[in-house]
Design a protein around this motif. Structure first.
Motif, mmCIF file in Angstrom:
data_model
loop_
_atom_site.group_PDB
_atom_site.id
_atom_site.type_symbol
_atom_site.label_atom_id
_atom_site.label_comp_id
_atom_site.label_asym_id
_atom_site.label_seq_id
_atom_site.Cartn_x
_atom_site.Cartn_y
_atom_site.Cartn_z
ATOM 1 N N SER A 108 7.616 -4.869 4.844
ATOM 2 C CA SER A 108 5.965 -4.872 6.655
ATOM 3 C C SER A 108 6.713 -5.269 7.313
ATOM 4 C CB SER A 108 4.967 -6.670 5.181
ATOM 5 O OG SER A 108 6.276 -7.452 5.723
ATOM 6 N N LYS A 140 3.044 -7.215 -8.466
ATOM 7 C CA LYS A 140 2.710 -5.926 -8.207
ATOM 8 C C LYS A 140 3.488 -4.747 -8.359
ATOM 9 C CE LYS A 140 1.186 -7.036 -3.822
ATOM 10 N NZ LYS A 140 1.317 -7.012 -2.807
ATOM 11 N N PRO A 182 -3.304 -1.433 7.401
ATOM 12 C CA PRO A 182 -3.876 -2.943 7.242
ATOM 13 C C PRO A 182 -3.825 -2.847 9.271
ATOM 14 C CG PRO A 182 -2.346 -3.150 5.789
ATOM 15 C CD PRO A 182 -1.888 -2.134 6.206
ATOM 16 N N SER A 218 15.136 -10.055 5.965
ATOM 17 C CA SER A 218 15.152 -11.254 5.270
ATOM 18 C C SER A 218 15.810 -10.481 3.086
ATOM 19 C CB SER A 218 13.760 -11.461 4.541
ATOM 20 O OG SER A 218 13.548 -12.737 2.972
ATOM 21 N N GLY A 255 1.774 8.695 8.597
ATOM 22 C CA GLY A 255 1.147 8.335 7.714
ATOM 23 C C GLY A 255 0.769 7.866 7.196
ATOM 24 N N LYS A 299 0.939 -5.634 15.042
ATOM 25 C CA LYS A 299 2.777 -5.382 14.634
ATOM 26 C C LYS A 299 3.559 -4.467 15.428
ATOM 27 C CE LYS A 299 4.821 -3.874 10.842
ATOM 28 N NZ LYS A 299 5.756 -2.613 10.649
ATOM 29 N N ASP A 300 2.609 -3.245 15.086
ATOM 30 C CA ASP A 300 3.610 -1.885 15.974
ATOM 31 C C ASP A 300 3.185 -1.826 17.391
ATOM 32 O OD1 ASP A 300 4.511 -1.365 13.357
ATOM 33 O OD2 ASP A 300 2.755 0.354 13.487
ATOM 34 N N MET A 325 10.327 -0.002 1.362
ATOM 35 C CA MET A 325 9.759 -0.290 2.949
ATOM 36 C C MET A 325 8.494 -1.491 2.538
ATOM 37 S SD MET A 325 7.504 2.180 3.967
ATOM 38 C CE MET A 325 6.323 3.058 4.826
ATOM 39 N N ILE A 327 1.179 -1.093 0.210
ATOM 40 C CA ILE A 327 -0.184 -0.091 -0.093
ATOM 41 C C ILE A 327 1.157 0.831 0.062
ATOM 42 C CG2 ILE A 327 -1.760 1.223 1.699
ATOM 43 C CD1 ILE A 327 -2.779 -1.477 2.519
ATOM 44 N N SER A 362 10.639 0.993 6.412
ATOM 45 C CA SER A 362 9.453 0.334 7.197
ATOM 46 C C SER A 362 9.681 0.729 8.424
ATOM 47 C CB SER A 362 10.364 -1.088 7.311
ATOM 48 O OG SER A 362 11.020 -1.442 5.231
ATOM 49 N N THR A 363 8.247 0.667 9.735
ATOM 50 C CA THR A 363 8.252 0.258 10.303
ATOM 51 C C THR A 363 9.115 -0.640 11.300
ATOM 52 O OG1 THR A 363 6.741 1.805 10.219
ATOM 53 C CG2 THR A 363 6.473 0.820 12.834
ATOM 54 N N ARG A 404 -0.686 -4.779 10.974
ATOM 55 C CA ARG A 404 0.733 -3.978 10.621
ATOM 56 C C ARG A 404 0.354 -3.038 11.487
ATOM 57 N NH1 ARG A 404 1.990 -6.955 7.678
ATOM 58 N NH2 ARG A 404 1.888 -6.463 5.723
ATOM 59 N N GLY A 433 4.623 1.484 0.277
ATOM 60 C CA GLY A 433 5.431 1.647 -1.321
ATOM 61 C C GLY A 433 5.138 1.936 -2.525
HETATM 62 N N1 LIG Z 1 -0.351 1.322 5.448
HETATM 63 C C1 LIG Z 1 0.203 2.258 5.868
HETATM 64 O O1 LIG Z 1 -0.669 3.121 6.519
HETATM 65 C C2 LIG Z 1 1.022 2.537 6.985
HETATM 66 C C3 LIG Z 1 2.196 1.649 7.073
HETATM 67 N N2 LIG Z 1 3.447 1.914 7.296
HETATM 68 C C4 LIG Z 1 4.379 0.667 7.401
HETATM 69 O O2 LIG Z 1 4.912 0.859 6.461
HETATM 70 C C5 LIG Z 1 5.375 -0.514 5.533
HETATM 71 C C6 LIG Z 1 4.621 -1.519 4.856
HETATM 72 O O3 LIG Z 1 3.290 -1.163 4.911
HETATM 73 P P1 LIG Z 1 2.507 -1.008 4.181
HETATM 74 O O4 LIG Z 1 2.486 -0.762 2.767
HETATM 75 O O5 LIG Z 1 0.794 -0.815 4.449
HETATM 76 O O6 LIG Z 1 2.070 -2.707 3.949
HETATM 77 P P2 LIG Z 1 1.963 -3.784 2.752
HETATM 78 O O7 LIG Z 1 0.731 -4.787 3.422
HETATM 79 O O8 LIG Z 1 0.789 -3.511 1.871
HETATM 80 O O9 LIG Z 1 2.936 -4.016 2.384
HETATM 81 C C7 LIG Z 1 4.352 -5.535 2.720
HETATM 82 C C8 LIG Z 1 4.955 -5.175 1.433
HETATM 83 O O10 LIG Z 1 5.935 -6.240 2.250
HETATM 84 C C9 LIG Z 1 6.262 -6.738 0.941
HETATM 85 N N3 LIG Z 1 6.824 -8.126 1.978
HETATM 86 C C10 LIG Z 1 6.267 -8.763 2.950
HETATM 87 N N4 LIG Z 1 6.523 -10.143 3.211
HETATM 88 C C11 LIG Z 1 7.953 -10.348 2.452
HETATM 89 C C12 LIG Z 1 9.799 -11.184 2.341
HETATM 90 N N5 LIG Z 1 9.794 -11.548 4.037
HETATM 91 N N6 LIG Z 1 9.722 -10.610 1.668
HETATM 92 C C13 LIG Z 1 9.769 -9.453 0.972
HETATM 93 N N7 LIG Z 1 8.351 -8.721 0.708
HETATM 94 C C14 LIG Z 1 7.867 -9.091 1.338
HETATM 95 C C15 LIG Z 1 4.713 -7.029 0.605
HETATM 96 O O11 LIG Z 1 5.837 -7.934 -0.332
HETATM 97 P P3 LIG Z 1 4.156 -8.879 -1.076
HETATM 98 O O12 LIG Z 1 3.408 -7.978 -2.471
HETATM 99 O O13 LIG Z 1 5.159 -10.009 -2.181
HETATM 100 O O14 LIG Z 1 3.540 -9.750 -0.014
HETATM 101 C C16 LIG Z 1 4.519 -5.757 0.003
HETATM 102 O O15 LIG Z 1 5.357 -5.179 -0.510
HETATM 103 C C17 LIG Z 1 5.286 -1.798 7.361
HETATM 104 O O16 LIG Z 1 6.256 -1.536 7.902
HETATM 105 C C18 LIG Z 1 4.120 -1.035 7.594
HETATM 106 O O17 LIG Z 1 4.009 -0.729 9.463
HETATM 107 C C19 LIG Z 1 3.965 2.612 8.214
HETATM 108 C C20 LIG Z 1 2.972 4.194 7.705
HETATM 109 C C21 LIG Z 1 1.864 3.488 7.326
#
Ligand SMILES: NC(=O)C1=CN([C@@H]2O[C@H](COP(=O)(O)OP(=O)(O)OC[C@H]3O[C@@H](n4cnc5c(N)ncnc54)[C@H](OP(=O)(O)O)[C@@H]3O)[C@@H](O)[C@H]2O)C=CC1
Ligand SMILES: O=CCCC(=O)O
Length: 290
Positions: A65, A35, A231, A72, A121, A237-238, A63, A10, A93-94, A234, A12
């Motif tokens: 999860s 994606k 989500p 990894s 945000g 997790k935080d 960015m 979401i 990432s967080t 997430r 990234g």
């Molecule tokens: N959504 C939000 O409002 C916010 C989120 N954050 C933080 O930003 C980060 C991303 O969040 P968000 O975009 O919402 O999460 P998403 O679940 O939408 O995206 C997670 C990303 O991590 C990748 N990923 C997960 N596991 C692995 C792995 N083992 N190896 C490689 N890639 C992996 C996923 O790849 P794949 O597509 O293959 O699953 C995907 O690109 C998190 O740390 C979240 O806490 C921070 C601020 C706001």
């Protein structure tokens, strides 16, 4: 300026598109390759692995999860470390401070440069370039990438040594998660005691506890609509990482602990992929009290 970008969830996806829109060259990688397609339409190039992205680009943003994904992508085969010598890695990432420090130390030992830069945000601010960036680590690298941070965010903070960005982000999110639960309880209490919860939103908005989250999430929560911006899994997790930080610092956090239990309950109800405001559903379990 050319950037690598690892992780097109979401956040990234929105951030990488923003960089492309503002004229940056971006080479992307995502674990689930499909994606990448949409971003290619916006002009991105695709790298086959994190290692090939880092090899190609001086600066690579991640960015991802959670701590396990962040580790990894750096440490596994075809990971960031393979070509990090002389390159710069910015993990947005967080994660917890220990994860960030482990990544930082290893990258520096291999001749690379590291900045942590988690963000406050959500999806919409990411799309609009209105994030709040909480950076820490290599100050020279921070200064170099400010043009990109200025596109991604409305304000960047440099917080000193690696770990401080991670900690600041967790403190913000533990407050947010606790507030979401108090808000959800209030909405439910209003409804069950015969009040119009829509009127409650108006009352809250005029007073001292008016805030963007109540304003944004309140109307959709009243419609039981939880399309994911942040989500729930997430947010939980935080909460877990922030409570661990509380443990380390002997900070008693009963409010956050209770909020974490509610998020865990929501996950056990299968709500983890919905927006974190879906914790509201945990209060709707059948009431056998009367
Ligand atoms: N959504 C939000 O409002 C916010 C989120 N954050 C933080 O930003 C980060 C991303 O969040 P968000 O975009 O919402 O999460 P998403 O679940 O939408 O995206 C997670 C990303 O991590 C990748 N990923 C997960 N596991 C692995 C792995 N083992 N190896 C490689 N890639 C992996 C996923 O790849 P794949 O597509 O293959 O699953 C995907 O690109 C998190 O740390 C979240 O806490 C921070 C601020 C706001
Ligand atoms: O980590 C996610 C934060 C979401 C937000 O700040 O609205």
């Amino acid at each position: 300026m050319e950037f690598g970008f690892l992780g097109l969830g979401i956040m990234g996806k929105a951030m990488a598109i923003n960089l492309l829109r503002h004229g940056f060259k971006v080479t992307i990688w995502n674990r689930t390759l499909s994606k990448c397609d949409e971003l290619v339409q916006h002009g991105a190039s695709v790298g086959e692995t994190p290692a090939t992205v880092v090899k190609k680009c001086k600066y690579t943003i991640a960015m991802l999860s959670d701590p396990s994904a962040a580790l990894s992508v750096v440490f596994d085969k075809d990971g960031v470390l393979e070509h990090i010598n002389g390159k710069c890695y910015i993990d947005m990432s967080t994660v917890d401070a220990d994860t960030s420090s482990k990544i930082s130390e290893t990258i520096k030992a291999k001749g690379g440069y590291f900045l942590e830069a988690p963000v406050s945000g959500s999806k919409k601010p990411a799309e609009d370039g209105q994030l709040i960036i909480l950076a820490a680590g290599d100050k020279a690298l921070y200064d170099e990438v400010l043009p990109a941070f200025d596109v991604l965010g409305k304000k960047s903070f440099f917080l000193g040594e690696v770990g401080n960005g991670a900690k600041m982000k967790l403190v913000v999110n533990v407050i947010m998660g606790s507030m979401m639960n108090a808000f959800s309880e209030g909405l439910t209490l209003a409804e069950r005691s015969g009040l119009n919860p829509g009127t409650l939103l108006d009352v809250l908005d005029l007073g001292a506890i008016s805030n963007g989250m109540f304003k944004l999430k309140g109307p959709t929560m009243l419609q039981n609509s939880y399309s994911p911006a942040f989500p729930l899994k997430r947010q939980q997790k935080d909460m877990r990482l922030a409570l661990a930080l509380g443990d380390e610092n002997a900070v008693s956090m009963p409010v956050a602990a209770a909020a974490n239990e509610a998020f865990k309950k929501a996950r056990s109800m299968g709500l983890g992929d919905l927006d974190f405001s879906a914790v509201h559903e945990t209060l709707k379990a059948p009431d056998h009290s009367s």
